[in-house]
Enzyme design. Structure first.
Site, PDB file in Angstrom:
ATOM      1  N   TYR A  18      47.512 131.655  68.834  1.00 53.02           N
ATOM      2  CA  TYR A  18      47.722 130.224  69.021  1.00 53.02           C
ATOM      3  C   TYR A  18      48.656 129.939  70.175  1.00 53.02           C
ATOM      4  O   TYR A  18      49.529 130.735  70.489  1.00 53.02           O
ATOM      5  CB  TYR A  18      48.352 129.632  67.748  1.00 53.02           C
ATOM      6  CG  TYR A  18      47.561 128.500  67.138  1.00 53.02           C
ATOM      7  CD1 TYR A  18      46.411 128.747  66.407  1.00 53.02           C
ATOM      8  CD2 TYR A  18      47.974 127.186  67.294  1.00 53.02           C
ATOM      9  CE1 TYR A  18      45.699 127.706  65.835  1.00 53.02           C
ATOM     10  CE2 TYR A  18      47.262 126.142  66.722  1.00 53.02           C
ATOM     11  CZ  TYR A  18      46.123 126.414  65.996  1.00 53.02           C
ATOM     12  OH  TYR A  18      45.435 125.387  65.426  1.00 53.02           O
ATOM     13  N   ASP A  31      56.514 130.745  62.832  1.00 53.68           N
ATOM     14  CA  ASP A  31      56.393 131.189  64.223  1.00 53.68           C
ATOM     15  C   ASP A  31      57.712 131.119  64.991  1.00 53.68           C
ATOM     16  O   ASP A  31      57.883 131.813  65.984  1.00 53.68           O
ATOM     17  CB  ASP A  31      55.337 130.355  64.958  1.00 53.68           C
ATOM     18  CG  ASP A  31      53.920 130.795  64.621  1.00 53.68           C
ATOM     19  OD1 ASP A  31      53.709 132.002  64.422  1.00 53.68           O
ATOM     20  OD2 ASP A  31      53.030 129.931  64.550  1.00 53.68           O
ATOM     21  N   GLU A  49      60.513 133.736  62.316  1.00 55.80           N
ATOM     22  CA  GLU A  49      60.065 135.121  62.162  1.00 55.80           C
ATOM     23  C   GLU A  49      59.630 135.711  63.494  1.00 55.80           C
ATOM     24  O   GLU A  49      59.890 136.874  63.781  1.00 55.80           O
ATOM     25  CB  GLU A  49      58.861 135.188  61.204  1.00 55.80           C
ATOM     26  CG  GLU A  49      59.216 134.967  59.757  1.00 55.80           C
ATOM     27  CD  GLU A  49      57.983 134.984  58.846  1.00 55.80           C
ATOM     28  OE1 GLU A  49      58.131 135.373  57.683  1.00 55.80           O
ATOM     29  OE2 GLU A  49      56.871 134.594  59.294  1.00 55.80           O
ATOM     30  N   TYR A  62      51.389 126.861  71.550  1.00 58.15           N
ATOM     31  CA  TYR A  62      52.134 125.637  71.251  1.00 58.15           C
ATOM     32  C   TYR A  62      52.835 125.161  72.508  1.00 58.15           C
ATOM     33  O   TYR A  62      53.555 125.933  73.141  1.00 58.15           O
ATOM     34  CB  TYR A  62      53.189 125.884  70.170  1.00 58.15           C
ATOM     35  CG  TYR A  62      52.609 126.330  68.843  1.00 58.15           C
ATOM     36  CD1 TYR A  62      51.976 125.408  68.009  1.00 58.15           C
ATOM     37  CD2 TYR A  62      52.677 127.652  68.439  1.00 58.15           C
ATOM     38  CE1 TYR A  62      51.432 125.805  66.798  1.00 58.15           C
ATOM     39  CE2 TYR A  62      52.132 128.055  67.222  1.00 58.15           C
ATOM     40  CZ  TYR A  62      51.508 127.129  66.411  1.00 58.15           C
ATOM     41  OH  TYR A  62      50.968 127.525  65.209  1.00 58.15           O
TER      42      TYR A  62
HETATM   43 NI    NI Z   1      45.425 124.847  63.641  1.00 55.31          NI
END
Ligand code: NI
Length: 642
Positions: free
Chosen positions: A386, A302, A305, A388
């Protein structure tokens, strides 16, 4: 008048100040003059000057300014361009990427979605599954890294596109994955080169909406909790230079490394002492453990790339941090080279953190207690499904902590009744499974514990042998072992030995005659589960060990190498092949931490935050508890304050 003054080009005062929108625009104009019409910019970064130059920099010195762009132009089947623009001399160094490809850019994603939806075979496969409103289909392009389909020529940019069905534009598409269908997109050729179709599985029955309006009922909200600082914050910000309670550092956002702390130092009253020259994520990988052909190939980097820094959220909503907040903006780049301003990308604030230290003395009937507080520097990034969050914490007792917060929506598969394989992909909702996976983050810590000459010891706590000294077997001891070379220093966590790693300066002793140091306290995360010969182990080799130590090489910032997108593998395993000495020299400590995620029903439809990270704790760096000088709050000491 004020507006006119603001429009005047005012140069930066320090070489580590963040790039401005004007600088990005000026630099990209210079680069574009040398690039063709098809050039698409993927990332922009400040080129940080070498350590020696930063150390000798004085107020008022000329400020070097170099800007680095990565991008592609489909010119000649190579990996794109890697351009460095010197804003002072206005010179452009134009290099071609020959190992790997420029990172995934926004234009790639848009193109992959369009190409997939226009493909007649994909349309037919969707219709056969009873899906004919393609407007409501969500396409997620994934990096094809390591598994580029043979029908796509080497050197072409490639994605694997998977599909999800939404009931409305704002629906959660991940509730309805189109199982078994993968479009291999050749971005250079502008076509779906191969459509992989493993057969039809019905869409799962339930929606996965997580907004308040979609919930059957809402609980009674807790009473308001207000954080106020009536006298303002205790930190100062000058450009991107931050000072708080002895700490001082700069912060920037890097496209691959995300939030970067520079020149982290601590003023202990007698001197300003260096601790870290540069600390940041270096790269990360999310390897999937499921054998399902929808997931077995997935191992997205993540950072390297997908450019996690480009995916920084604007925190303007104001709900990510609580209290008295200061923000810094970040400037990224649009595909056409123009600046893209992310307002309020970096959040800086203070948090109360419970008890710092306390003792009640029963004999004297006195109590002393101090409250802990931490300075928080954070950012949040959305990469596809996702989220982060990266949180650097600095404490009053000299501790430094990195906490990663993982949230968002888990990867999914649709499964027929009775066919789930919970060991690989537990059910999280009816007919919806989520594959087991890991999130492994490799942090690069350019250590400078009271200067550049540093060494690393592994400290294990082990039972002492039962002998004359230890007849009852009660003794145990801490054994420290020097990690003298790069191969010695490839290490794993071991909770059974309370394993930690101690970074010391052998040339600088504390008042007890012991080298000053900081202890890297890991969490109990295993490294990469995948086999050593697998594509993920080759391409994200940093994930194979929790610890690496290398001599400092200032241009090696990313643990999987500079251009991991579609690359065959680079980075730490290759760099450490020569097994150089890492004893009493300028070193970088690389620490891989993470989360092995066995999904739960509670992770659906949006995942409560999971945490992982590490702590750097002073060990003999100070001569005693460095927070003894913290004045007690009113009524928190019974022995007086004089
Ligand atoms: Ni996870």
């Amino acid at each position: 008048m004020a507006e006119a003054a603001e429009n005047l080009a005012v140069g930066p005062n320090h070489p580590l100040e963040a790039l401005t929108a004007d600088e990005v625009a000026e630099a990209s104009a210079l680069a574009k003059a040398e690039l063709g019409e098809r050039a698409a910019f993927c990332s922009v970064a400040l080129v940080e000057p070498p350590k020696a130059d930063l150390k000798s920099f004085g107020n008022g010195d000329p400020v070097p300014r170099k800007v680095r762009f990565l991008g592609y132009d489909y010119a000649g089947g190579d990996g794109g361009f890697d351009a460095t623009v010197d804003l002072v001399s206005r010179r452009v160094e134009m290099a071609r990427i020959t190992h790997g490809q420029a990172p995934i850019g926004f234009a790639d994603v848009v193109a992959a979605v369009r190409i997939t939806k226009e493909d007649p075979a994909w349309q037919a496969a969707m219709r056969r599954r009873g899906i004919d409103d393609f407007e409501l289909v969500q396409i997620d392009p994934w990096p094809a890294g390591g598994y580029q389909h043979p029908s796509i020529p080497p050197g072409h940019r490639a994605h694997r596109a998977i599909s999800f069905v939404r009931e409305t534009k704002t629906d959660n598409g991940y509730a309805r994955p189109v199982q078994g269908l993968i479009a291999h997109v050749d971005l250079d050729a502008g076509r779906v080169a191969h459509l992989e179709d493993h057969g039809d599985v019905p869409l799962p029955p339930e929606h996965g909406r997580y907004d308040a309006a979609s919930q059957p009922r809402l609980r009674e909200a807790p009473k308001p909790l207000e954080i106020t600082q009536p006298e303002g914050v205790s930190f100062t910000i000058d450009g991107n230079l931050i000072a708080w309670q002895g700490w001082q550092f700069r912060v920037t956002m890097h496209p691959i490394n995300g939030l970067v702390l520079h020149q982290l130092r601590y003023d202990d009253g007698d001197e300003v002492r260096s601790i870290l020259h540069r600390a940041a994520l270096s790269d990360m990988v999310v390897p999937y453990g499921d054998t399902d052909p929808m997931h077995a190939w997935k191992h997205v980097l993540d950072a390297g790339e997908a450019c996690i820094g480009n995916c920084a959220n604007s925190l303007k909503l104001g709900c990510d941090c609580l209290g008295e907040i200061r923000y810094l903006d970040h400037v990224a780049v649009k595909p056409d080279g123009s600046p893209r301003l992310i307002e309020q990308a970096i959040c800086i604030h203070e948090e109360d953190y419970g008890i710092l230290w306390k003792h009640h003395d029963g004999h004297g009937q006195t109590t002393e207690v101090r409250r802990s507080r931490r300075l928080v520097v954070s950012s949040f990034h959305t990469v596809g499904n996702y989220e982060y969050g990266f949180y650097w914490y600095l404490y009053l007792d000299g501790r430094i902590q990195m906490e990663v917060k993982l949230t968002g929506i888990v990867g999914v598969s649709a499964v027929d009744d009775g066919t789930s394989r919970p060991e690989y992909a537990p059910l999280i909702a009816p007919n919806l499974a989520s594959p087991i996976h890991q999130h492994l983050f490799c942090f690069r810590l350019d250590c400078e514990i009271d200067g550049e000459t540093n060494s690393v010891y592994e400290v294990d706590t082990v039972p002492a042998p039962v002998d004359g000294d230890n007849p009852d077997g009660t003794a145990f001891r801490a054994e420290a072992r020097l990690l003298a070379t790069e191969h010695d220093a490839r290490r794993q966590v071991d909770a059974s030995r309370s394993r930690s790693w101690k970074i010391v300066n052998p040339e600088r002793k504390n008042r007890l005659g012991v080298p000053v140091g900081y202890r890297l306290v890991p969490e109990g995360t295993p490294a990469l589960m995948a086999a050593a010969g697998s594509q993920v182990a080759k391409r994200a080799g940093f994930a194979q060990h929790n610890l690496w130590v290398t001599p400092c090489e200032e241009d090696r910032l990313s643990a999987a190498g500079d251009h991991p997108n579609l690359g065959p593998g680079d980075g730490l395993p290759f760099w450490t092949e020569g097994n150089r000495s890492v004893d009493a020299t300028d070193i970088v400590v690389w620490h891989t931490v993470g989360s092995t995620h066995v999904p739960r029903p509670e992770d659906w439809p949006v995942m409560p935050v999971e945490y992982c990270g590490f702590t750097l704790k002073p060990v003999g760096f100070f001569d005693r508890n460095p927070a003894l000088d913290l004045p007690p709050a009113d009524h928190c000491a019974t022995t007086g304050t004089s």
